[in-house]
Design a protein around this motif. Structure first.
Motif, mmCIF file in Angstrom:
data_model
loop_
_atom_site.group_PDB
_atom_site.id
_atom_site.type_symbol
_atom_site.label_atom_id
_atom_site.label_comp_id
_atom_site.label_asym_id
_atom_site.label_seq_id
_atom_site.Cartn_x
_atom_site.Cartn_y
_atom_site.Cartn_z
ATOM 1 N N ASP A 146 -31.633 -52.259 2.947
ATOM 2 C CA ASP A 146 -31.178 -51.756 4.245
ATOM 3 C C ASP A 146 -31.245 -50.226 4.296
ATOM 4 O O ASP A 146 -31.579 -49.651 5.335
ATOM 5 N N ASN A 174 -30.724 -56.879 3.463
ATOM 6 C CA ASN A 174 -29.564 -56.131 3.950
ATOM 7 C C ASN A 174 -28.356 -56.513 3.095
ATOM 8 O O ASN A 174 -27.637 -57.467 3.404
ATOM 9 N N LEU A 183 -23.378 -49.845 5.262
ATOM 10 C CA LEU A 183 -24.354 -49.928 6.350
ATOM 11 C C LEU A 183 -23.898 -49.149 7.586
ATOM 12 O O LEU A 183 -24.699 -48.451 8.214
ATOM 13 N N GLU A 235 -34.910 -60.029 8.429
ATOM 14 C CA GLU A 235 -33.704 -59.427 7.850
ATOM 15 C C GLU A 235 -32.883 -60.530 7.176
ATOM 16 O O GLU A 235 -32.439 -61.472 7.837
#
Length: 328
Positions: A146, A174, A183, A235
């Motif tokens: 990520d 991620n 994040l 993702e």
């Protein structure tokens, strides 16, 4: 896409193997056997194994440092991976590098990991562009985290791949933290797959701890790319269950977040899914676990006894080997 029994067998073996290998390598690191640092893949097994199993034998893959399962699936033997970690001549980099850095073998379609992410992305895109120009029905797949997905080179590569409709699949792992940065402190976009709209390519979000979800999404993306449908960004939401590297105690991660993701362990989940489908043989599982430990013993013993590289070969292969002796 429902995986075949053979795909399920391989998925189960390599996810279990990657987990056990990871545990043993951490022990070996603490004993001073492993050169450099060590990057754990704990929690990433369903992504690396699930995505790589979607590829055909002629396709290429450019994994990153938390994808040891992908290297095994593609044919890099545990002996060679262990030798790489030990800095021995029998490793893919010939002892010139250690851990996952430089861990590649083009003869089996694995591009060596480029240390500074996301530099592997344009390399994979370049290969995919060559496939397209040569009209070869082959696909490239590459992986990024990520944090590196927010770097400029990642955006440039995704844009290029979209413009030229390259046969490539981008896997974004991620795992919530870019080193120690969560994040939310590195992007305002919680769902990184939304960025795909800006490149004009499909963007999918899957549970990265669910093998079936990863395998299905990757298989469909590979088929689309092979049929001329261009790139896909997938993702995979997961959690980095250990520190950035072994020296990092990840004290900055809330314990409740770790507990939440421990309850979603990809291997336990896979085995529960297999039991629900009536496809898990408990006796065979115990036998497989024993075989894995035997295979890891063999790999580590091989690495321990393998020679270090000859200093006289230090300059070989640095730039080219066109004359057979290497060019410095």
């Amino acid at each position: 896409m429902d995986p075949t029994p053979e795909v399920l067998r391989r998925a189960h073996y390599w996810m279990r193997f990657a987990r056990a290998f990871d545990d043993r390598c951490i022990t070996m690191y603490k004993q001073g056997k492993i050169a450099g640092g060590y990057f754990s893949q704990l929690g990433h097994e369903a992504i690396s194994v699930g995505a790589s199993l979607a590829l055909g034998s002629a396709d290429i893959i450019a994994p990153m440092h938390r994808d040891v399962g992908a290297y095994f699936v593609r044919g890099l033997t545990p002996r060679r991976v262990a030798a790489q970690y030990y800095g021995r001549a029998a490793g893919p980099s010939g002892g010139r590098d250690a851990n996952m850095h430089g861990l590649g073998d083009l003869s089996i379609g694995i591009v060596g990991f480029v240390s500074h992410l996301p530099q592997s992305l344009p390399v994979a895109a370049g290969i995919a562009h060559a496939f397209k120009l040569k009209r070869e029905p082959r696909v490239a797949m590459t992986f990024v985290g990520d944090g590196s997905a927010s770097e400029g080179l990642a955006h440039e590569t995704l844009n290029w791949a979209g413009v030229f409709q390259l046969p490539i699949v981008f896997i974004v792992e991620n795992n919530q933290y870019a080193y120690s940065t969560p994040l939310a402190r590195q992007t305002r976009v919680p769902d990184l797959a939304r960025r795909a709209d800006g490149y004009g390519i499909p963007g999918l979000i899957v549970d990265g701890n669910d093998f079936f979800a990863v395998f299905t999404a990757a298989s469909e993306a590979v088929e689309r790319a092979r049929a001329g449908g261009g790139p896909t960004l997938i993702e995979c939401k997961t959690m980095r269950m250990r520190g950035h590297a072994i020296h990092d105690n990840m004290a900055y991660v809330p314990p409740e977040l770790i507990a939440e993701w421990q309850a979603r362990d990809p291997i336990i989940r896979f085995e529960e899914q297999m039991r629900a489908r009536g496809q898990l043989d408990e006796g065979a599982l115990e036998e497989m676990i024993g075989q894995i430990e035997t295979d890891i013993d063999d790999a580590l013993a091989f690495a321990d006894q393998a020679p270090y590289p000859d200093p006289a070969t230090l300059r070989f292969g640095v730039y080219a080997d066109s004359a057979g002796g290497g060019v410095a």
